[in-house]
Design a protein around this motif. Structure first.
Motif, PDB file in Angstrom:
ATOM      1  N   VAL A 176      -0.506  85.081  65.290  1.00  9.75           N
ATOM      2  CA  VAL A 176       0.297  85.528  64.153  1.00  9.75           C
ATOM      3  C   VAL A 176      -0.376  85.104  62.848  1.00  9.75           C
ATOM      4  CG1 VAL A 176       2.518  85.356  62.980  1.00  9.75           C
ATOM      5  CG2 VAL A 176       2.434  85.414  65.484  1.00  9.75           C
ATOM      6  N   LEU A 177      -0.509  86.073  61.944  1.00 13.60           N
ATOM      7  CA  LEU A 177      -1.036  85.817  60.604  1.00 13.60           C
ATOM      8  C   LEU A 177       0.021  86.314  59.613  1.00 13.60           C
ATOM      9  CD1 LEU A 177      -3.566  85.133  58.768  1.00 13.60           C
ATOM     10  CD2 LEU A 177      -4.188  87.541  59.004  1.00 13.60           C
ATOM     11  N   PRO A 178       0.928  85.436  59.177  1.00 18.58           N
ATOM     12  CA  PRO A 178       1.987  85.899  58.264  1.00 18.58           C
ATOM     13  C   PRO A 178       1.371  86.363  56.946  1.00 18.58           C
ATOM     14  CG  PRO A 178       2.500  83.719  59.164  1.00 18.58           C
ATOM     15  CD  PRO A 178       1.068  84.005  59.478  1.00 18.58           C
ATOM     16  N   VAL A 179       1.836  87.493  56.447  1.00 21.42           N
ATOM     17  CA  VAL A 179       1.358  88.004  55.156  1.00 21.42           C
ATOM     18  C   VAL A 179       2.576  88.323  54.284  1.00 21.42           C
ATOM     19  CG1 VAL A 179      -0.824  88.940  56.053  1.00 21.42           C
ATOM     20  CG2 VAL A 179       1.225  90.384  56.040  1.00 21.42           C
ATOM     21  N   HIS A 180       2.289  88.810  53.079  1.00 15.77           N
ATOM     22  CA  HIS A 180       3.337  89.234  52.153  1.00 15.77           C
ATOM     23  C   HIS A 180       4.320  88.108  51.865  1.00 15.77           C
ATOM     24  CE1 HIS A 180       6.238  91.770  50.114  1.00 15.77           C
ATOM     25  NE2 HIS A 180       5.309  92.688  50.065  1.00 15.77           N
ATOM     26  N   GLY A 181       3.821  87.056  51.197  1.00 15.30           N
ATOM     27  CA  GLY A 181       4.722  85.981  50.817  1.00 15.30           C
ATOM     28  C   GLY A 181       3.983  84.856  50.131  1.00 15.30           C
ATOM     29  N   GLU A 182       4.767  84.055  49.416  1.00 13.26           N
ATOM     30  CA  GLU A 182       4.224  82.821  48.869  1.00 13.26           C
ATOM     31  C   GLU A 182       4.014  81.844  50.030  1.00 13.26           C
ATOM     32  OE1 GLU A 182       6.868  81.423  45.820  1.00 13.26           O
ATOM     33  OE2 GLU A 182       6.993  83.415  44.913  1.00 13.26           O
ATOM     34  N   TYR A 183       3.359  80.754  49.735  1.00 15.89           N
ATOM     35  CA  TYR A 183       3.042  79.798  50.779  1.00 15.89           C
ATOM     36  C   TYR A 183       4.283  79.389  51.588  1.00 15.89           C
ATOM     37  CZ  TYR A 183      -0.078  76.555  53.037  1.00 15.89           C
ATOM     38  OH  TYR A 183      -0.858  75.929  53.969  1.00 15.89           O
ATOM     39  N   ARG A 184       5.387  79.134  50.856  1.00 16.76           N
ATOM     40  CA  ARG A 184       6.623  78.701  51.528  1.00 16.76           C
ATOM     41  C   ARG A 184       7.139  79.757  52.504  1.00 16.76           C
ATOM     42  NH1 ARG A 184      11.249  80.320  47.764  1.00 16.76           N
ATOM     43  NH2 ARG A 184      10.216  81.663  46.272  1.00 16.76           N
ATOM     44  N   HIS A 185       6.941  81.042  52.158  1.00 18.90           N
ATOM     45  CA  HIS A 185       7.394  82.106  53.062  1.00 18.90           C
ATOM     46  C   HIS A 185       6.506  82.197  54.295  1.00 18.90           C
ATOM     47  CE1 HIS A 185       8.574  83.650  48.903  1.00 18.90           C
ATOM     48  NE2 HIS A 185       9.715  83.331  49.485  1.00 18.90           N
ATOM     49  N   LEU A 186       5.197  82.068  54.084  1.00 16.91           N
ATOM     50  CA  LEU A 186       4.254  82.154  55.203  1.00 16.91           C
ATOM     51  C   LEU A 186       4.540  81.049  56.211  1.00 16.91           C
ATOM     52  CD1 LEU A 186       0.942  82.698  53.154  1.00 16.91           C
ATOM     53  CD2 LEU A 186       2.533  84.445  53.988  1.00 16.91           C
ATOM     54  N   VAL A 187       4.763  79.835  55.694  1.00 13.83           N
ATOM     55  CA  VAL A 187       5.035  78.686  56.576  1.00 13.83           C
ATOM     56  C   VAL A 187       6.337  78.916  57.344  1.00 13.83           C
ATOM     57  CG1 VAL A 187       5.644  76.234  56.585  1.00 13.83           C
ATOM     58  CG2 VAL A 187       3.697  77.034  55.227  1.00 13.83           C
ATOM     59  N   ALA A 188       7.358  79.417  56.661  1.00 16.46           N
ATOM     60  CA  ALA A 188       8.636  79.668  57.326  1.00 16.46           C
ATOM     61  C   ALA A 188       8.471  80.718  58.427  1.00 16.46           C
ATOM     62  CB  ALA A 188       9.678  80.131  56.301  1.00 16.46           C
ATOM     63  N   ASN A 189       7.666  81.733  58.159  1.00 15.56           N
ATOM     64  CA  ASN A 189       7.458  82.803  59.134  1.00 15.56           C
ATOM     65  C   ASN A 189       6.694  82.273  60.356  1.00 15.56           C
ATOM     66  OD1 ASN A 189       7.664  85.353  60.173  1.00 15.56           O
ATOM     67  ND2 ASN A 189       6.525  86.378  58.550  1.00 15.56           N
ATOM     68  N   ALA A 190       5.647  81.500  60.118  1.00 19.39           N
ATOM     69  CA  ALA A 190       4.889  80.913  61.231  1.00 19.39           C
ATOM     70  C   ALA A 190       5.810  80.029  62.070  1.00 19.39           C
ATOM     71  CB  ALA A 190       3.718  80.103  60.692  1.00 19.39           C
ATOM     72  N   ASP A 191       6.708  79.323  61.398  1.00 23.27           N
ATOM     73  CA  ASP A 191       7.637  78.444  62.099  1.00 23.27           C
ATOM     74  C   ASP A 191       8.554  79.239  63.039  1.00 23.27           C
ATOM     75  OD1 ASP A 191       8.716  75.812  62.500  1.00 23.27           O
ATOM     76  OD2 ASP A 191      10.492  76.509  61.404  1.00 23.27           O
ATOM     77  N   LEU A 192       8.977  80.427  62.585  1.00 24.96           N
ATOM     78  CA  LEU A 192       9.801  81.292  63.445  1.00 24.96           C
ATOM     79  C   LEU A 192       9.005  81.725  64.669  1.00 24.96           C
ATOM     80  CD1 LEU A 192      11.446  83.542  60.695  1.00 24.96           C
ATOM     81  CD2 LEU A 192      12.567  81.721  62.009  1.00 24.96           C
ATOM     82  N   ALA A 193       7.736  82.073  64.445  1.00 26.70           N
ATOM     83  CA  ALA A 193       6.876  82.487  65.564  1.00 26.70           C
ATOM     84  C   ALA A 193       6.808  81.364  66.598  1.00 26.70           C
ATOM     85  CB  ALA A 193       5.482  82.836  65.041  1.00 26.70           C
ATOM     86  N   VAL A 194       6.589  80.150  66.116  1.00 26.17           N
ATOM     87  CA  VAL A 194       6.462  78.998  67.021  1.00 26.17           C
ATOM     88  C   VAL A 194       7.765  78.800  67.798  1.00 26.17           C
ATOM     89  CG1 VAL A 194       6.162  76.494  67.098  1.00 26.17           C
ATOM     90  CG2 VAL A 194       4.672  77.896  65.638  1.00 26.17           C
ATOM     91  N   GLN A 195       8.891  78.985  67.105  1.00 28.37           N
ATOM     92  CA  GLN A 195      10.189  78.808  67.783  1.00 28.37           C
ATOM     93  C   GLN A 195      10.373  79.803  68.931  1.00 28.37           C
ATOM     94  OE1 GLN A 195      13.750  78.252  65.313  1.00 28.37           O
ATOM     95  NE2 GLN A 195      12.393  77.810  63.605  1.00 28.37           N
ATOM     96  N   THR A 196       9.730  80.972  68.813  1.00 27.62           N
ATOM     97  CA  THR A 196       9.875  81.962  69.897  1.00 27.62           C
ATOM     98  C   THR A 196       8.790  81.799  70.956  1.00 27.62           C
ATOM     99  OG1 THR A 196       8.501  83.598  68.757  1.00 27.62           O
ATOM    100  CG2 THR A 196      10.880  83.681  68.351  1.00 27.62           C
ATOM    101  N   GLY A 197       7.931  80.813  70.816  1.00 22.91           N
ATOM    102  CA  GLY A 197       6.970  80.528  71.870  1.00 22.91           C
ATOM    103  C   GLY A 197       5.517  80.805  71.545  1.00 22.91           C
ATOM    104  N   VAL A 198       5.229  81.273  70.358  1.00 22.70           N
ATOM    105  CA  VAL A 198       3.819  81.431  69.974  1.00 22.70           C
ATOM    106  C   VAL A 198       3.246  80.022  69.776  1.00 22.70           C
ATOM    107  CG1 VAL A 198       2.223  82.348  68.245  1.00 22.70           C
ATOM    108  CG2 VAL A 198       4.301  83.629  68.820  1.00 22.70           C
ATOM    109  N   PRO A 199       2.137  79.705  70.437  1.00 20.20           N
ATOM    110  CA  PRO A 199       1.570  78.362  70.257  1.00 20.20           C
ATOM    111  C   PRO A 199       1.224  78.116  68.789  1.00 20.20           C
ATOM    112  CG  PRO A 199       0.482  79.540  72.059  1.00 20.20           C
ATOM    113  CD  PRO A 199       1.337  80.533  71.350  1.00 20.20           C
ATOM    114  N   GLU A 200       1.523  76.913  68.296  1.00 14.76           N
ATOM    115  CA  GLU A 200       1.307  76.624  66.873  1.00 14.76           C
ATOM    116  C   GLU A 200      -0.139  76.904  66.473  1.00 14.76           C
ATOM    117  OE1 GLU A 200       2.894  72.879  65.599  1.00 14.76           O
ATOM    118  OE2 GLU A 200       2.158  73.163  63.554  1.00 14.76           O
ATOM    119  N   GLU A 201      -1.086  76.598  67.358  1.00 14.14           N
ATOM    120  CA  GLU A 201      -2.501  76.804  67.006  1.00 14.14           C
ATOM    121  C   GLU A 201      -2.863  78.289  66.948  1.00 14.14           C
ATOM    122  OE1 GLU A 201      -1.292  75.212  69.575  1.00 14.14           O
ATOM    123  OE2 GLU A 201      -2.290  75.725  71.456  1.00 14.14           O
ATOM    124  N   ASN A 202      -1.955  79.149  67.382  1.00 18.39           N
ATOM    125  CA  ASN A 202      -2.187  80.593  67.268  1.00 18.39           C
ATOM    126  C   ASN A 202      -1.500  81.204  66.046  1.00 18.39           C
ATOM    127  OD1 ASN A 202      -3.473  80.170  69.637  1.00 18.39           O
ATOM    128  ND2 ASN A 202      -2.318  81.669  70.844  1.00 18.39           N
TER     129      ASN A 202
END
Lengths: 558, 558
Positions: B392-418
């Motif tokens: 996952v490469l979150p786009v369309h957002g300020e840093y805080r949005h990108l981090v929040a989006n990556a965090d959602l991905a991780v919560q659904t099982g995407v490995p953090e390093e991905n």
């Protein structure tokens, strides 16, 4: 600025005159002047913070012009509470007459005295508290406890032969405040039963439906966040918000953490609040910032300023890694504060910076870490129903807030014609319970910039906005007045326009030609030559670059 | 600007390279470049709107530098939808190579073509729709319907020998949208089952909990407000928000009112939307603005631009009584729009102005007249669970949005390093389902100001900020290089500093003395004399006024 300026008739004995000099139509620089039988009483004297269309301005003061020649008639300044928008202009007023007495609660006076010390002014003060009554010439003042986001706030009832006024200052009606000092609705009821002729209520949240949530609800949220924080916790809030800081201290203490204050105003104000007993510091919880580094990361909370993204404050410097505390992964930052309109981009820049450094950032957008200090519509309705004022003059708000507040009054039965939406400088007379608007003074903005007060004008600010949008081009030329021949120059300098000054090589021959033509057509004086340069360069830059920089010609006759 | 700049190794055949040139770490100027086997594909090409620290800037473009020498390799630009932050920079890209094909939906292409017409560019286009597949060199594109605040938005799946990418563009998942065109989760599921190696999702609302409310909920609110409105109704919204305008048309129609469009972009865009069938205009409801004045006040709705307080737009001009429509008592103004951070003061100024004129102003602060166009956290969770992307490469957002989006991905099982939080200019390689960040290019801001593109630099903007905060003082002097004697001048001009130029009489003798002293100490050239003037005036203005204006000396050797 104001519409329909007209002078009031001379004030008759026995009529009370009310003139808001600030705070009406804006949030800030609250100041109201009361006059009766030749004597003046002032309520509050605050500053307004500039918006983006007032660049470089440090502070905006109320316009003292209407009282400048009457300062010897001022019996005192009542300060309802210790926020900047109610006390911040006092040093500038006292510069005009140092011995004007300041009247306020214990904490309010302590805060203004600390500020005046920096201005090297030692004021005359009278400490009052709720329930107390004081006579100042024709004004009998009764002070009433109100609850706000700073302790020890007071409303003031002004009883005169012309009628009774109740001026709330800022307030809300938290029914279970941290210090158990509620807005005294019994006193409101008593005053109302006796008859309040004119009511001046805080309008800040009049357009917010419902009730402002209790401050007490924030403590458990803070405690929960701190309990889960793996490393350091940094809380940012307003440096005057004693109860918010109290809850941070308590939450830290409950989690076995110590607290260090950060930021000059935080250290100073909390020192005052603790000394006077408003802040109750749990034994051993405080630690000096210099020694905080020795404490393990999971045992410390920093309480700082900078919650509005102010570039020089602690939190911004942390976000830019310009502070001694290097925020990193595992740190938690809590912005326990409002987001004042206009500060959004600055605050989000700070939040993005902190998240980029690895911090977990908690703010009112994602947790209940802030409540307002002002009464919402539901509370104001209670207030109107208990007080039943004859006339209402909403203060402390932008136009939209004043209108919303008047509308609430009308809903509770105040006749619409007895509600008054006015502008700063309105002259309002009260006699026998009857209120009339009898004049409108011309009230301006007084800008503080560096050490200057009132020197920067609206014209200067307009220039600054043009300079900001477009930059400037200055053109120097020494010109032979007879022939229009350029003896020295044209020498062109520009800033904020384009980096490469070679761009101006194209316009120089145009200037030389235009000046020669002007001289042929009879132009002789340097002012007219300046105008020729302005037109020539203006036309060139508009055609070639579609831009409108400020053009500053300097012509010397040689 | 960027941290840790490093060049990537040369791209190997069979590896897909992804470089976001804009839209990562900011909301705006979205642009992503995909490269495989020597060919480039671009997704979106938008503009960013400036903040208050970028005064005078009209637009900010993505930095085209990394592809400037590769334009002949560009196979096409996919435009996901017709918003400015996704299509606004296309004219500037096509100026570099006019025949780059534009690929997008019917409405998206119609909007960009109208814009390009103003730039006198007639583009090559390929109209696509959901479900369609197109091969561009090594890129197989599949277009997927997504729901957003403009109709006809598309996500694009990019299928290559190196792996499969899904790029959402902006989207939300309104389950009952006005046009029944939902985000195609069946397609997401199918793509996910086949395997998505890299997912680039919209992050705008990733930090907003829950679900974005349905657009359909706004219609009844508008209808209710219009039903009760005693006189004219003016609705302001975004000129591309076809469904919002649709609801205004329907609500007006239901109340027996006619509608006039106001504002150039509103008239143009709604013309296009109606012609293409995206806007369904009820028979006889539209009326030309010129004839709207003939319709009774309680039978007309004006649909206008200016919901962000833009000073030149219709709504601001109405608030300042500078528009043909004189807003007055009984009129209702509805701001059916978001409040973009940074615009608060401007919008509140407009609201205060309208209320002062007597209007009833409805906005998202006091009624449900707006919903966002972006998926909130709850929707993104659905999306991740259906898609199950490898990276996952979150786009369309300020840093805080990108981090929040990556965090959602991780919560659904995407490995953090991905999950990859990157900056604009990051170089991301994909091969065999493996993603690696292999470089970081130096990406700048390209400012459009007037007719200039990229001429205004960050240094110019810094100058502008100083000019805005402090103004400037320019000093001209013609100096005898041998003696330091001032032959002509010093001539002093200032702007944004103080009105009264007599204030400079005090510094002139200091300048004359300082130049003479410098000459005595061996100074001879005009640059050094300039520095002497700068120091002298700088010190004087700082000591006397506590101010730091820009000081611009011009010295000519005489």
């Amino acid at each position: 600025m104001n519409s329909h300026i007209y002078q009031p008739a001379a004030l008759k004995p026995g009529t009370l005159r009310v003139i808001p000099l600030g705070g009406v139509g804006e949030i800030g620089r609250n100041m109201t002047v009361y006059e009766l039988d030749g004597k003046l009483l002032i309520v509050d004297c605050g500053v307004l913070f500039p918006e983006e269309h007032q660049p470089g301005v440090d502070l905006i003061l109320p316009d003292f012009t209407p009282i400048r020649d009457r300062l010897d008639d001022v019996l005192g300044v009542v300060l309802t509470h210790g926020h900047e928008d109610h006390i911040g202009a006092v040093p500038y007023l006292l510069r005009l007459r140092q011995d004007i007495p300041l009247i306020g609660s214990n904490l309010t006076l302590a805060l203004i005295e600390a500020k005046l010390k920096e201005h090297r002014i030692s004021p005359y003060t009278l400490t009052v508290k709720e329930g107390q009554t004081e006579q100042f010439g024709p004004f009998e003042l009764e002070f009433v406890a109100v609850n706000h986001s700073i302790p020890d706030a007071l409303a003031v009832a002004i009883k005169t032969s012309a009628g009774v006024v109740l001026h709330t200052g800022d307030f809300k009606m938290d029914q279970l405040p941290l210090d158990d000092r509620i807005t005294d609705l019994r006193a409101f009821a008593r005053l109302g039963e006796a008859g309040v002729d004119l009511f001046l209520p805080d309008s800040t949240n009049a357009d917010v439906p419902g009730f402002t949530a209790p401050e007490r609800g924030i403590g458990p949220v803070l405690e929960g966040i701190i309990a889960k924080a793996p490393r350091r916790v940094i809380v940012a809030s307003f440096s005057s918000h004693v109860h918010r800081v109290q809850q941070v201290l308590d939450a830290a203490h409950a989690n076995g953490r110590r607290v260090a204050f950060l930021g000059r105003s935080m250290v100073r104000n909390m020192g005052i609040a603790a000394e006077l007993g408003y802040l109750k510091v749990p034994e051993g919880v405080l630690v000096d910032f210099k020694k905080a580094g020795d404490i393990p990361d999971d045992k410390i909370v920093y309480m700082s300023t900078g919650s509005q993204g102010e570039p020089m404050a602690v939190l911004s410097r942390m976000a830019n890694l310009e502070h001694k505390i290097e925020v990193g992964k595992g740190d938690t930052v809590i912005l326990a504060s409002s987001l004042i309109p206009g500060n959004e981009n600055a605050v989000y820049r700070v939040i993005n910076g902190l998240i980029k450094l690895g911090a977990n950032v908690v703010h009112k957008g994602n947790a209940k870490v802030h409540v307002s200090g002002h009464a919402s519509a539901g509370e104001l309705l209670y207030c109107y129903n208990i007080l039943r004022p004859k006339n209402v003059l909403p203060v402390h708000g932008e136009y939209r807030h004043l209108v919303a507040n008047a509308d609430l009054a009308v809903q509770t039965g105040v006749p619409e014609e007895n509600t008054f939406i006015v502008e700063n400088g309105a002259v309002i007379d009260l006699r026998d319970g009857e209120v009339a608007i009898v004049g409108q003074l011309d009230i301006g903005f007084v800008y503080v910039d560096g050490s200057t007060v009132g020197e920067i004008t609206d014209a200067d600010l307009k220039d600054r906005r043009i300079l900001a949008e477009e930059g400037f081009i200055s053109i120097f030329a020494a010109v032979d007045a007879q022939t229009g021949r350029v003896i020295v120059g044209p020498e062109i300098q520009a800033r904020g326009f384009a980096e490469d000054e070679a761009v101006f090589d194209a316009v120089k021959p145009l200037i030389v030609r235009a000046l020669a033509e002007a001289a042929e057509n009879g132009t002789r004086d340097s002012h007219a030559f300046s105008q020729v340069i302005r037109r020539t360069v203006g036309r060139w830059v508009n055609t070639q670059h579609r831009r409108r920089p400020m053009i500053v010609p300097v012509v010397i006759e040689a």
